[in-house]
Motif scaffolding. Structure first.
Motif: not given
Length: 304
Positions: A95-98, A150-153, A178-181
């Motif tokens: 995920s990402v937030y700008v 809703t992005m691929q990791n 951004y969210t990293v797994v």
């Protein structure tokens, strides 16, 4: 069912003994000036001569630095028919937030506060942000101009582009998140202070029975007891019925006479007369049961 659960418990014990791998998520911030807090890579600003780092003297847009992330932002204005201005950065996440700072009052007589941004993700147009001037002195901070969860990791490349054909556009880029797994290995430890014990028992103890197994055992015991009690009452009822039926069965004279036919002939006549006298009723030939005259006649015939 009980055996399969025991096998499943064994498998879980093996995993616990060898260590397990969990997944965790965390947010990473990309600052406009200091870049990615993990990799240290800063965003690219194109063309470079069209951008300024704020706060700085001589800039027309003057947001409150204390309300901006880390007290900084990047400032640029796109003029109609000029080259587009771009903020570009890469990241690996789901995920990402700008976030941008949005102005409302034109920063100068020759500048506009109009916001109109196109977003490209991995080279594909994915969205647009637009905000018309409200003619108020306030700046809006921490405004999410693009959000995608809703992005691929995997690695992604994002571009924030200003290329308006209507009027001048003011772009004040502040930061992105951004969210990293990541994998979070959980290693078994023998220390009682830092980790819980990983050993387990296949069979439940008396102090800590497993709910499902204990319930199955109780049901089996209750069903067995009920069937045993039912079988006992059925057996008792059958015995009582058999004894009652046997007590009501009359002794037939014919049955007695069949047994008498097995004795010697000189006694047969004697026994037949006794049986007839015992089974006769008042008013029938042969007299009353127990009549002395009938007994005397039997004795005289026996002497003959």
């Amino acid at each position: 069912m009980f055996v399969s659960r025991l096998l499943a418990m064994c498998f879980l014990c093996v995993l616990a003994a060898g260590g397990t791998v969990a997944w965790k998520q965390r947010n990473v911030t990309i600052d406009d000036k200091h870049g990615d807090e993990v990799t240290g890579i800063a965003p690219k600003y194109l063309p470079s001569h069209a951008w300024s780092s704020g706060p700085r003297d001589g800039l027309n847009a003057k947001p409150n630095a204390s309300l901006a992330y880390n007290g900084t932002w990047h400032d640029s204005t796109h003029w109609v028919n000029n080259d587009q201005i771009i903020v570009n950065f890469g990241f690996t996440g789901v995920s990402v937030y700008v976030y941008c700072i949005i102005a409302n009052t034109p920063p100068g007589p020759f500048f506009d506060a109009f916001a109109n941004y196109h977003i490209l993700l991995d080279g594909v147009f994915v969205g647009e942000y637009r905000h018309d001037v409200e003619m108020i002195p306030d700046y809006f901070y921490n405004v999410p101009v693009y959000v995608n969860t809703t992005m691929q990791n995997e690695f992604h490349n994002l571009s924030l582009v200003a290329n308006s054909t209507e009027r001048a556009v003011l772009l004040l880029f502040d930061y992105a998140t951004y969210t990293v797994v990541e994998e979070d290995p959980v290693v078994a430890s023998t220390s009682t202070d830092t980790a819980a014990p990983t050993s387990c028992s296949l069979l439940p103890t008396t102090d800590q029975p497993t709910g499902n197994s204990q319930t199955q055992i109780e049901v089996i015991v209750q069903v067995g007891a009920a069937l045993g009690i039912l079988a006992f009452f059925v057996l008792v009822g059958a015995v009582i019925f058999h004894l009652n039926k046997k007590s009501r069965t009359p002794v037939l004279p014919g049955t007695t006479l069949r047994h008498i036919s097995r004795v010697p002939r000189h006694l047969a006549t004697f026994y037949r007369k006794i049986v007839r006298s015992l089974t006769s009723h008042p008013g029938e030939s042969g007299g009353v049961v127990g009549d002395k005259s009938s007994v005397a006649q039997v004795r005289s015939q026996n002497k003959d």
